[in-house]
Design a protein around this motif. Structure first.
Motif, short mmCIF file in Angstrom:
data_model
loop_
_atom_site.label_atom_id
_atom_site.label_comp_id
_atom_site.label_asym_id
_atom_site.label_seq_id
_atom_site.Cartn_x
_atom_site.Cartn_y
_atom_site.Cartn_z
N ALA A 166 0.85 -1.19 0.00
CA ALA A 166 0.00 0.00 0.00
C ALA A 166 0.89 1.24 0.00
N THR A 167 0.62 2.15 -0.92
CA THR A 167 1.41 3.38 -0.99
C THR A 167 0.80 4.50 -0.17
N SER A 168 -0.48 4.39 0.15
CA SER A 168 -1.11 5.34 1.07
C SER A 168 -2.26 4.64 1.77
N LEU A 169 -2.46 4.99 3.02
CA LEU A 169 -3.50 4.40 3.85
C LEU A 169 -4.11 5.51 4.70
N ALA A 170 -5.42 5.58 4.75
CA ALA A 170 -6.06 6.64 5.53
C ALA A 170 -7.43 6.21 6.01
N ARG A 171 -7.90 6.87 7.04
CA ARG A 171 -9.27 6.72 7.52
C ARG A 171 -9.98 8.05 7.27
N THR A 172 -11.23 7.98 6.83
CA THR A 172 -12.00 9.19 6.58
C THR A 172 -13.34 9.08 7.28
N SER A 173 -14.08 10.20 7.32
CA SER A 173 -15.37 10.21 8.00
C SER A 173 -16.41 10.90 7.12
N ASN A 174 -17.60 11.04 7.65
CA ASN A 174 -18.69 11.67 6.91
C ASN A 174 -19.07 13.04 7.48
N SER A 175 -18.16 13.68 8.18
CA SER A 175 -18.43 15.04 8.67
C SER A 175 -18.80 15.93 7.49
N SER A 176 -19.84 16.72 7.63
CA SER A 176 -20.27 17.59 6.53
C SER A 176 -20.54 19.00 7.06
N ARG A 177 -19.81 19.96 6.50
CA ARG A 177 -19.90 21.34 6.95
C ARG A 177 -19.65 22.26 5.77
N PHE A 178 -20.20 23.47 5.83
CA PHE A 178 -19.75 24.49 4.89
C PHE A 178 -19.75 25.85 5.58
N ALA A 179 -18.86 26.72 5.10
CA ALA A 179 -18.59 27.98 5.75
C ALA A 179 -19.80 28.91 5.71
N GLU A 180 -20.01 29.64 6.81
CA GLU A 180 -21.10 30.61 6.87
C GLU A 180 -20.91 31.72 5.84
N HIS A 181 -19.67 32.05 5.54
CA HIS A 181 -19.35 33.03 4.51
C HIS A 181 -18.23 32.48 3.64
N TYR A 182 -18.36 32.68 2.34
CA TYR A 182 -17.25 32.38 1.43
C TYR A 182 -16.36 33.61 1.26
N ARG A 183 -16.89 34.75 1.71
CA ARG A 183 -16.11 35.98 1.69
C ARG A 183 -16.48 36.80 2.92
N LEU A 184 -15.45 37.33 3.59
CA LEU A 184 -15.67 38.25 4.69
C LEU A 184 -14.61 39.34 4.55
N GLY A 185 -15.06 40.54 4.24
CA GLY A 185 -14.11 41.61 3.99
C GLY A 185 -13.26 41.30 2.78
N ARG A 186 -11.95 41.23 2.98
CA ARG A 186 -11.02 40.97 1.88
C ARG A 186 -10.47 39.54 1.91
N VAL A 187 -11.15 38.68 2.64
CA VAL A 187 -10.75 37.27 2.72
C VAL A 187 -11.80 36.41 2.02
N LEU A 188 -11.33 35.52 1.13
CA LEU A 188 -12.23 34.60 0.42
C LEU A 188 -11.78 33.17 0.66
N LEU A 189 -12.72 32.25 0.67
CA LEU A 189 -12.43 30.83 0.89
C LEU A 189 -12.80 30.02 -0.35
N VAL A 190 -12.00 29.01 -0.65
CA VAL A 190 -12.29 28.10 -1.76
C VAL A 190 -12.01 26.66 -1.35
N GLY A 191 -12.65 25.72 -2.02
CA GLY A 191 -12.37 24.31 -1.81
C GLY A 191 -12.72 23.82 -0.41
N ASP A 192 -11.87 22.93 0.14
CA ASP A 192 -12.15 22.33 1.44
C ASP A 192 -12.17 23.36 2.56
#
Length: 541
Positions: free
Chosen positions: A280-306
């Motif tokens: 195995a070249t990579s091994l990981a455990r993941t979960s089903n946590s589901s969230r999204f940001a209240e704002h994708y932009r606040l002032g001069r800060v923007l969020l993308v992706g995860d």
């Protein structure tokens, strides 16, 4: 001020953001805390719409980033939904890329890093950002803060020197699910806590599988095995006892390393074989946590992706939606930097946050649906899977809905009242001859497609708009006289040959007007490509 935009996070979404901003003439740099590009597979599935937006990035020698990745990857004509037996066939989709491209995520990251290197855009690896300070400005009115008031970013001390600061007009946070940028900006991240723990690994097998196979054993769990380029396989799944767990238990186990021995045992319990698991070249455990940001932009800060959304990893949708976030965000931020973005693009109905939060809501609903289908190990769960499998197999409405959503091709943005039906939808590649629409898009200008004869709209061409002769297409496009295409390929405005103009904010008289006029299109162009002047009369958009 050091930069126009500083992108924090050098994964595929951060690099895509920087690439599109640079292509629009923005001074941009990337800061990544890891010492170099990733070598981990992570997401391996790239859907058609993502390949379309990657076609916008031109190496300058005739190659697009999509060409590079297709040359490295493995084409698969269908996608899966919740690992159900019936697949979602992409071969009839209206796109130059009617397939899923299987490629480890590190190849996408390397391809984008190579593109930026060729453009001399700095990517500072091994540089950790530890804090950001925004200028004082109303959080709900980002355009009101002075353009010369920068965001100050603190960089941790490292081998190259002591702690220091850099400044930029805007910050793009592409730094993942545990985003420092999101925390520093004070943006909430509500959602559902995790309730299960599953496994994912890239492995070498002695046995050969020609295509993806999914194995269900309702008293043991689910296992999926998918071939990857180069002879490796992606193995993922869950044991039946690893659902309905307390969130604290999930988090504890997620921090424990997964071993080859544990993976082999799980595979044997679920389907009776480990397929000759060698390594195995990579091994990981993941979960089903589901969230999204209240704002994708606040002032001069923007969020993308995860940094903006997390969810159950199902079908590679996180990477795909993240790259499409970047495509929506970059041209709008570039327009703001250059001073030509109207209010409705900065913070109104066509703003990045407004449009992409709707997609995030749909993304979380979609992955929660797959969660229920994949992880309900009971007679009711089996009946639900059989019912949904039948819906997909028979085609029709459910199939159309799933193929449009998973591929990304049917994602559209809200239509203002009175709009033409095409407004907000993605324009197909075939509406422009030659190299097609996708390879003609640029993040610093609109395309105005004229489907008539003559040059009725020629005078509307300029720095922000290129006028081109359109090519007749099918369906709703068959009667279009002219269409204004946004830099991300979505329709901003359209008018039919018969005369019924559709426009954001148009009054009833304009909606039923006769033949399209250059004046009407001029209003639409102005509404999308010039800054709003306080107190001016509304422009038809």
């Amino acid at each position: 001020m050091d930069l126009d935009v500083l992108v924090i996070g050098g994964g595929p979404v951060g690099l895509m953001s920087a690439a599109l901003l640079d292509a629009a003439g923005v001074r941009v740099e990337v800061y990544e805390r890891n010492p170099g590009p990733s070598s981990v597979s992570k997401a391996t599935t790239m859907h058609p719409r993502t390949l379309e937006v990657l076609s916008m990035l031109d190496h300058g020698d005739g190659r697009r980033v999509s060409d590079v990745l297709i040359g490295q990857g493995r084409k698969v004509p269908h996608a899966h939904f919740a690992a159900l037996p019936s697949r979602v066939d992409y071969r009839g989709l209206d796109t130059p890329f009617p397939f899923v491209l299987m490629n480890p995520q590190w190849r996408t990251e390397h391809a984008l890093a190579d593109y930026l290197r060729g453009r001399s855009v700095p990517v500072h690896y091994g540089t950790e950002v530890t804090g950001i300070v925004q200028p004082d400005s109303p959080a709900d009115s980002p355009a009101d803060s002075p353009a010369d008031s920068p965001v100050v970013v603190t960089l941790a001390a490292g081998p190259d020197g002591p702690e220091r600061t850099v400044s930029a007009r805007y910050i793009v946070g592409a730094d993942g699910a545990h985003s420092m940028v999101r925390h520093a900006a004070g943006i909430g991240f509500p959602g559902n806590p995790p309730t299960l723990i599953n496994f994912v690994a890239d492995v070498e097998l002695a046995e050969t599988l020609s295509e993806a196979e999914y194995f269900w054993r309702h008293d043991a769990g689910l296992l999926g095995v998918m071939p990857l380029p180069g002879g490796a396989y992606r193995v993922f799944g869950i044991e039946a006892g690893d659902v309905a767990l307390p969130a604290q238990e999930v988090r504890r186990r997620q921090n424990e390393p997964l071993t080859v021995k544990e993976l082999r045992a799980a595979m044997e319990r679920i389907c009776g074989t480990d397929f000759g698991l060698r390594n195995a070249t990579s091994l990981a455990r993941t979960s089903n946590s589901s969230r999204f940001a209240e704002h994708y932009r606040l002032g001069r800060v923007l969020l993308v992706g995860d940094a903006a959304h997390v969810h159950l990893p199902a079908g590679g949708q996180g990477l795909n939606v993240g790259l499409q976030d970047a495509t929506n965000m970059a041209w709008k931020l570039a327009a703001e930097v250059a001073g030509w973005a109207p209010d409705h693009v900065v913070s109104g109905p066509a703003a990045y946050e407004t449009e992409r939060q709707l997609v995030a809501r749909r993304l979380l609903d979609d992955t929660l649906t797959q969660d229920a289908l994949m992880h309900t190990f009971s007679p009711a769960g089996r009946a639900l899977r059989e019912k949904f499998t039948g819906f997909i197999r028979r085609g029709g409405e459910v199939f159309e809905e799933l193929s449009g959503w998973l591929s990304g091709l049917a994602v559209s943005y809200p239509q203002p009242d009175g709009s033409h039906p095409l407004v907000g939808t993605k324009a197909p590649d075939a509406v422009l001859g030659g190299d097609g629409l996708l390879r003609s898009l640029r993040p610093d200008r609109f395309l105005l497609l004229d489907f008539g004869s003559g040059d009725a709209y020629a005078e509307l061409g300029g720095t922000r708009v290129e006028v081109r002769a359109g090519q007749r297409h099918t369906g709703a496009w068959a009667t279009v006289r002219a269409a204004l295409i946004r830099p991300d390929g979505h329709v901003a405005y359209a008018v039919d040959s018969a005369g019924a103009a559709g426009a954001a904010g148009a009054d009833a008289a304009a909606e039923v007007a006769g033949a399209a006029t250059a004046a009407e299109m001029a209003d639409a162009v102005a509404a999308w490509t010039r800054p709003t002047v306080r107190g001016e009369q509304p422009i038809r958009a």
